[in-house]
Design a protein around this motif. Structure first.
Motif, PDB file in Angstrom:
ATOM      1  N   UNK A 146     -70.457 -23.963 -33.520  1.00  0.00           N
ATOM      2  CA  UNK A 146     -70.912 -25.339 -33.634  1.00  0.00           C
ATOM      3  C   UNK A 146     -69.769 -26.344 -33.819  1.00  0.00           C
ATOM      4  N   UNK A 147     -68.892 -26.065 -34.762  1.00  0.00           N
ATOM      5  CA  UNK A 147     -67.870 -27.044 -35.107  1.00  0.00           C
ATOM      6  C   UNK A 147     -66.533 -26.644 -34.506  1.00  0.00           C
ATOM      7  N   UNK A 148     -66.058 -27.370 -33.481  1.00  0.00           N
ATOM      8  CA  UNK A 148     -64.829 -26.937 -32.812  1.00  0.00           C
ATOM      9  C   UNK A 148     -63.619 -26.936 -33.740  1.00  0.00           C
ATOM     10  N   UNK A 149     -63.642 -27.820 -34.759  1.00  0.00           N
ATOM     11  CA  UNK A 149     -62.449 -27.904 -35.605  1.00  0.00           C
ATOM     12  C   UNK A 149     -62.264 -26.623 -36.415  1.00  0.00           C
ATOM     13  N   UNK A 150     -63.353 -25.970 -36.790  1.00  0.00           N
ATOM     14  CA  UNK A 150     -63.175 -24.765 -37.591  1.00  0.00           C
ATOM     15  C   UNK A 150     -62.875 -23.548 -36.726  1.00  0.00           C
ATOM     16  N   UNK A 151     -63.086 -23.637 -35.403  1.00  0.00           N
ATOM     17  CA  UNK A 151     -62.736 -22.458 -34.613  1.00  0.00           C
ATOM     18  C   UNK A 151     -61.349 -22.568 -33.970  1.00  0.00           C
ATOM     19  N   UNK A 152     -60.659 -23.684 -34.183  1.00  0.00           N
ATOM     20  CA  UNK A 152     -59.283 -23.791 -33.698  1.00  0.00           C
ATOM     21  C   UNK A 152     -58.332 -23.751 -34.881  1.00  0.00           C
ATOM     22  N   UNK A 153     -57.150 -23.187 -34.655  1.00  0.00           N
ATOM     23  CA  UNK A 153     -56.146 -23.183 -35.718  1.00  0.00           C
ATOM     24  C   UNK A 153     -55.384 -24.502 -35.678  1.00  0.00           C
ATOM     25  N   UNK A 154     -55.473 -25.299 -36.750  1.00  0.00           N
ATOM     26  CA  UNK A 154     -54.877 -26.638 -36.702  1.00  0.00           C
ATOM     27  C   UNK A 154     -53.348 -26.631 -36.642  1.00  0.00           C
ATOM     28  N   UNK A 155     -52.723 -25.498 -36.918  1.00  0.00           N
ATOM     29  CA  UNK A 155     -51.253 -25.473 -36.994  1.00  0.00           C
ATOM     30  C   UNK A 155     -50.614 -24.980 -35.704  1.00  0.00           C
ATOM     31  N   UNK A 156     -51.415 -24.589 -34.725  1.00  0.00           N
ATOM     32  CA  UNK A 156     -50.862 -24.046 -33.486  1.00  0.00           C
ATOM     33  C   UNK A 156     -51.319 -24.921 -32.321  1.00  0.00           C
ATOM     34  N   UNK A 157     -50.401 -25.253 -31.379  1.00  0.00           N
ATOM     35  CA  UNK A 157     -50.827 -26.071 -30.240  1.00  0.00           C
ATOM     36  C   UNK A 157     -51.932 -25.373 -29.455  1.00  0.00           C
ATOM     37  N   UNK A 158     -52.790 -26.179 -28.836  1.00  0.00           N
ATOM     38  CA  UNK A 158     -53.917 -25.652 -28.054  1.00  0.00           C
ATOM     39  C   UNK A 158     -53.426 -24.633 -27.019  1.00  0.00           C
ATOM     40  N   UNK A 159     -52.357 -25.009 -26.328  1.00  0.00           N
ATOM     41  CA  UNK A 159     -51.867 -24.148 -25.249  1.00  0.00           C
ATOM     42  C   UNK A 159     -51.499 -22.772 -25.751  1.00  0.00           C
ATOM     43  N   UNK A 160     -50.861 -22.722 -26.922  1.00  0.00           N
ATOM     44  CA  UNK A 160     -50.433 -21.446 -27.458  1.00  0.00           C
ATOM     45  C   UNK A 160     -51.635 -20.593 -27.851  1.00  0.00           C
ATOM     46  N   UNK A 161     -52.665 -21.252 -28.405  1.00  0.00           N
ATOM     47  CA  UNK A 161     -53.856 -20.498 -28.783  1.00  0.00           C
ATOM     48  C   UNK A 161     -54.518 -19.907 -27.550  1.00  0.00           C
ATOM     49  N   UNK A 199     -46.267 -16.969 -16.464  1.00  0.00           N
ATOM     50  CA  UNK A 199     -47.515 -16.582 -15.797  1.00  0.00           C
ATOM     51  C   UNK A 199     -48.714 -16.942 -16.668  1.00  0.00           C
ATOM     52  N   UNK A 200     -48.627 -16.606 -17.957  1.00  0.00           N
ATOM     53  CA  UNK A 200     -49.731 -16.897 -18.880  1.00  0.00           C
ATOM     54  C   UNK A 200     -49.954 -18.399 -18.971  1.00  0.00           C
ATOM     55  N   UNK A 201     -48.870 -19.125 -18.992  1.00  0.00           N
ATOM     56  CA  UNK A 201     -48.950 -20.570 -19.089  1.00  0.00           C
ATOM     57  C   UNK A 201     -49.696 -21.152 -17.895  1.00  0.00           C
ATOM     58  N   UNK A 202     -49.363 -20.646 -16.702  1.00  0.00           N
ATOM     59  CA  UNK A 202     -50.024 -21.158 -15.504  1.00  0.00           C
ATOM     60  C   UNK A 202     -51.523 -20.887 -15.541  1.00  0.00           C
ATOM     61  N   UNK A 203     -51.870 -19.664 -15.975  1.00  0.00           N
ATOM     62  CA  UNK A 203     -53.304 -19.347 -16.077  1.00  0.00           C
ATOM     63  C   UNK A 203     -53.967 -20.286 -17.084  1.00  0.00           C
ATOM     64  N   UNK A 204     -53.292 -20.501 -18.218  1.00  0.00           N
ATOM     65  CA  UNK A 204     -53.845 -21.336 -19.286  1.00  0.00           C
ATOM     66  C   UNK A 204     -54.091 -22.757 -18.786  1.00  0.00           C
ATOM     67  N   UNK A 205     -53.107 -23.309 -18.090  1.00  0.00           N
ATOM     68  CA  UNK A 205     -53.273 -24.675 -17.571  1.00  0.00           C
ATOM     69  C   UNK A 205     -54.454 -24.702 -16.605  1.00  0.00           C
ATOM     70  N   UNK A 206     -54.593 -23.636 -15.845  1.00  0.00           N
ATOM     71  CA  UNK A 206     -55.730 -23.530 -14.926  1.00  0.00           C
ATOM     72  C   UNK A 206     -57.054 -23.594 -15.670  1.00  0.00           C
TER      73      UNK A 206
END
Lengths: 334, 677
Positions: B99-114, B129-136
């Motif tokens: 339900x709450x996106x803020x509690x399912x993301x780690x606030x200390x790590x950038x979105x891309x890294x997660x 390679x992972x980065x390209x998939x992630x951006x996709x």
């Protein structure tokens, strides 16, 4: 529990079917039931009570229950001791038949904890000292709670006072506690009153901060806003809406304040500014015990008062912590 | 391959709470066909979340699967007991969006890294390679500028964007089954509509099967292929979306659909379900809904009904489908009003416009006037205006609605009227007297009596440590000394008035359900005999079946006492039922104000139009062909041509500039207004 009408009917029908009136019961079963608006709400929501749950969780903790029993027995004995038969006077110096003081007598059936360097009975001195120390502990805890809660609630609830109180807190908190203790004990005459004043002067700060932080957490909850909309004066909001939510932390802080006050008394006495020797306290018993520490035969003079001190402080400490856990509603699910 | 990706058989789950055992999932069997969208609908406490948590081995420590099987691709998940095995299933096979996106993301790590972490785990790709998939993936979930966003932290994302990021992480593991647990409940309506659209498109692209948990029938109508209705830990009806919406079989489903304010006519009561769901501590003998069902049969109290088949795709657990039972016709529910579908996909029964006008004609006197109100918070650089330059009047006996999303300033507006916040600019008048700024003590007390508030969350708005009697009488005690007999009498009268039993006076709030607690809150306000009520989202924290009860109570009190309401909400469908006029707020600025029906028929501001199109309607045929309108503030050209507050037609105000006014007039073919500045 009150039995519901439709529930009763259901049981009757089930019983009829079981007795073999199957067909009759079937026609009856598929007929409309009576709609009872009173029965649309479940009978009761889980009978939860904050204090009952807190006590139940507390009672489940075996270690804290052990210490609760231990401290209860110690307290009972400490206060009952003077009224027991064959007790000696804690102040009196005992002489033997030749008129010489019974100095440093090892524990025996006569002197259960032995005697000290001037021939006083250590058994009665230890319990008398425990009474003094507990008295200091309780008085300090109550005074600390009163001042701390009063200041803390005002500090947390009155937004306008926040800046002033925070600065005052920063100022007082930066003065080392030991310095205040030493200074007050030095300036005033060494007495029971002096030591209580010295301990009270410093202790309330922590309580006030605890209370203030808690008040800030709950002051903007909707139910407090509702009270403001109803024109409820701040005094009533504090008494009815805030204090009941603070009882657990206040109790915990008081339980913690007792062992702190007792150990501080020992410390002040150790640096020579504590109670005069004619008032036995755990502090001056331990201090005179320390002199004999290096002599294996006389070590008992340190060991007995220290043991009582440990029992009292550790018990209050463990009980205070266990109560803090038990009174946290988050732990009330199991 | 089995056509069902998931099939649950006779599942029982229990929880222990303070020594009591609660059976929260009672003998549930359910199939989820591959590639379908299943929506599980139920009120709070119906067990829908527990059910889905069990599918992922995420039950809380005091919960336990008692019996039954959960066959997922042939593996019985009920028998998986080691964390290691679960880790192979979670994420890779079954993923979840909470339900709450803020509690399912780690606030200390950038979105891309997660996101790349998930990709590294499940695809074995690292580095570039992972980065390209992630951006996709970020691109797939509709996050603009994915390259730049990749490096940002969760706090730099808005609520909707965060939920998109959570969805990206969930699908990055290429799960077969995606469980969405109320993914849009914490999000604004317009964003909710976009997220729902996104989930639909992702489902097609990645061939996902999704289970969607929600209490909102409008959302269900939009996304579900199949629906399972849960009540008191049991699935009482399953079927295709159209089966359940157009020919529901279980009396609970009937009642649930009927209690939606979208289907009620203004001025008449909403059909409501009395009471509350049962307490699962005591065993339930028959149909759990029987006590609340006025048409229950005696057998409903004796024996649990089996799952009867209404049609090959549609099953329901009710004795009404037994051939021996008397024929009880389902109420006419949705079949009739499809024809009313307007161009914006609003399917509600058309309200009588005369009713919107009526009250205002009677009491033409304004009770509350707000003039050019601005409220600012913060100091110096951090200063911002929560409300800027808002003006309106509320007439006696009317319900004035303020609609807006989070951050629109609607709560600030209500609280300024209650004098909790000081206006930075502008004035508020009550019955012609200025009430903003400094006022006398006697006047203050009188205003406290006249203006009262109903709160959103009945859980947090009652003092848990006070008895009901003392909560309800609090306002009276502030007015003056009362004898305990008069106080008691007044309290009992107030309780009766809101439909609570008088013996409740001696109980503590935690013994009551959400709906009862909201009634206690209303009684607390009513005892002051107010004339004006600010109701800040009074029903949005309540369950569907309870909402109707509270709305009916509010209308009844209005009729009996001639109250005026300021009704603050984000839900236009409810407001259509209760409000006479509606004002739309956007970022602290009022953008449109009109009679309710006019607003629904002729929305003039682009924001109002997007709000109207985003409101989910409980009608799958309409929802599935609906076109979303999105609002982008940059579409206004306000630099050269400044907007102003204009009366474009009689009693219909909108904030626009000359060019926009011309366009609006063209659209609704209105005559140019001479009296306009």
């Amino acid at each position: 529990m009150r039995k519901r009408k439709n529930q009763q009917l259901a049981e009757d029908l089930a019983a009829a079917a079981a007795r073999g009136y199957a067909e009759l019961a079937e026609a009856e079963l598929f007929s409309p039931a009576e709609y009872l608006p009173d029965e649309t709400e479940p009978l009761s929501y889980a009978g939860y009570s904050y204090w009952r749950s807190s006590l139940r969780i507390f009672a489940k903790n075996k270690i804290s229950m052990f210490f609760t029993a231990l401290i209860a027995l110690t307290l009972l004995f400490t206060f009952a001791q003077p009224f027991l038969p064959n007790q000696k006077d804690p102040i009196k110096i005992y002489n033997d038949e030749t008129g010489i003081q019974i100095r440093n007598a090892v524990p025996s059936s006569d002197f259960i904890f032995g005697t000290n360097a001037i021939g006083q009975d250590l058994w009665s001195r230890t319990w008398s000292g425990t009474r003094t120390s507990l008295f200091i502990g309780f008085v300090v805890a109550v005074v600390e709670a009163l001042i701390g809660v009063l200041i803390g609630v005002l500090w947390g609830y009155m937004r306008k006072l926040d800046f002033l109180f925070t600065e005052l807190y920063n100022m007082f908190d930066n003065i080392p506690q030991t310095l205040v203790l030493i200074l007050i004990s030095y300036v005033l005459h060494p007495s029971l009153r002096t030591i209580i004043i010295a301990l009270c002067l410093t202790g309330w700060l922590t309580t006030a901060r605890y209370v203030r932080n808690q008040v800030i957490v709950i002051r903007d909850r909707d139910y407090n806003l509702a009270s403001r909309c109803l024109g409820t004066p701040a005094r009533r909001i504090i008494l009815h809406n805030l204090l009941p939510y603070l009882v657990s932390i206040i109790t915990m802080r008081m339980a913690m304040a007792i062992p702190y006050a007792i150990s501080n008394e020992v410390f002040v006495t150790y640096i020579g500014l504590g109670l005069p020797l004619q008032i036995p306290s755990l502090g001056n018993l331990i201090v005179s015990g320390i002199d004999k520490m290096m002599d294996p035969n006389l070590r008992y003079q340190l060991i007995f008062p220290t043991a009582v001190l440990s029992v009292v402080t550790i018990s209050f400490y463990v009980i205070g912590n266990a109560f803090a856990d038990a009174s946290d509603p988050k732990n009330h699910v199991v | 391959m089995d056509s069902n990706i998931l099939s649950v058989r006779n599942l029982n789950i229990s929880f222990t709470l303070r020594g009591d055992r609660f059976l929260v999932i009672r003998d549930v069997s359910l199939d989820v066909p591959r590639g379908e969208n299943l929506a599980i609908v139920g009120e709070s406490g119906s067990g829908k979340s527990v059910f889905c948590k069990a599918l992922m081995g995420l039950l809380d420590a005091n919960g336990r699967i008692e019996s039954g099987e959960i066959l997922f691709d042939g593996v019985d998940l009920a028998k998986v007991n080691s964390e290691k095995q679960w880790q192979k299933i979670r994420g890779r096979q079954i993923a979840m969006v909470m339900q709450d996106p803020m509690t399912s993301l780690n606030p200390l790590i950038p979105i891309g890294k997660q996101l790349t972490e998930a990709i590294a785990l499940h695809h074995g790709q690292r580095g570039k390679a992972a980065r390209d998939i992630a951006v996709g993936f970020l691109n797939d979930v509709g996050i603009p500028e994915p390259e730049r966003r990749f490096k940002q932290y969760p706090h730099e994302f808005s609520g909707g964007m965060r939920q998109r990021a959570v969805i990206a992480i969930a699908i990055a593991c290429m799960p077969k089954l995606l469980i969405c647990d109320e993914p849009t409940t914490a999000i604004d309506v317009t964003i909710q509509a976009q997220i729902l659209e996104l989930l639909q498109s992702l489902k097609k692209k990645y061939e996902l099967t999704t289970i969607y948990i929600t209490h909102d029938l409008g959302v269900v109508a939009r996304i579900a292929d199949r629906i399972a209705v849960m009540y008191a830990g049991d699935v009482i009806e399953t079927g295709n979306s159209e089966d359940v919406f157009y020919s529901p079989s279980h009396p609970y489903t009937w009642a649930l659909l009927l209690s939606m304010p979208q289907l009620a006519k203004k001025g008449s009561d909403i059909s409501s379900i009395e009471g509350s769901p049962p307490n699962l501590k005591d065993p339930i003998a028959g149909d759990a809904f029987a006590p609340r069902n006025p048409q229950a049969l005696k057998i409903d109290f004796v024996k649990r009904p089996p799952l009867f088949e209404a049609s090959p795709t549609h099953k329901a657990r009710t004795w009404l489908l037994d051939p021996r039972s008397p024929k009880i016709a389902p109420p006419i529910i949705l079949s009739q009003h499809e024809t009313h579908a307007g161009q914006l996909g609003i399917s509600s029964l058309k309200q009588d416009p005369a009713l919107c006008e009526a009250e205002r004609e009677v009491g033409k006197k304004p009770i509350l006037e707000v003039k050019n109100l601005s409220v600012c918070f913060g100091k110096g650089k951090k200063r911002f205006a929560a409300i800027s330059g808002v003006s309106f009047s509320i007439y006696e006996g009317e319900t004035f609605g303020v609609v807006g999303e989070s951050g629109s300033g609607k709560t600030t507006l209500g609280r300024s009227i209650l004098r909790i916040y000081e206006p930075s600019e502008g004035e508020i008048y009550f019955r012609g007297k200025k009430i903003s700024g400094k006022i006398g003590k006697a006047e203050d007390m009188q205003l406290t009596r006249q203006i009262q508030m109903i709160f959103q969350d009945p859980m947090s708005s009652l003092n848990e440590r006070a008895k009901v009697a003392s909560i309800v009488s609090e306002g009276l005690d502030n007015i003056g000394k009362l004898t305990s007999a008069t106080r008691q009498e007044q309290v009992l009268k107030a309780l009766r008035e809101v439909g609570l039993r008088t013996e409740y006076a001696d109980r503590f709030p935690h013994e009551f359900s959400g709906g009862q607690r909201q009634r206690i809150g209303i009684a607390r306000a009513m005892i002051m005999a107010p004339e004006f009520i600010v109701a800040d989202e009074p029903i949005s924290a309540l369950d569907v079946s309870i909402r109707a009860q509270v709305l009916n109570l509010m209308s009844r009190l209005q009729k009996e006492r001639g109250l005026s309401y300021l009704f603050i909400s984000h839900d236009l469908s409810v407001m259509r039922y209760i409000c006479n006029r509606i004002a739309a707020l956007y970022h602290g600025v009022m953008v449109e104000l009109a009679d309710t029906e006019t607003l629904f028929e002729k929305p003039m501001h682009a924001y109002t139009r997007s709000l109207l199109s985003a409101v989910p309607q409980p009608d799958p045929r309409l929802e599935k062909k609906k076109v979303l309108i999105t609002y982008d503030p940059s579409e206004h050209n306000y630099e050269t041509d400044a907007p102003s507050w204009r009366e474009v037609e009689k009693n219909h105000f909108v904030r626009c500039n000359d060019a926009e006014e011309r366009k609006i007039r063209e659209m609704y073919s209105l005559q140019a207004n001479r009296g306009n500045p």
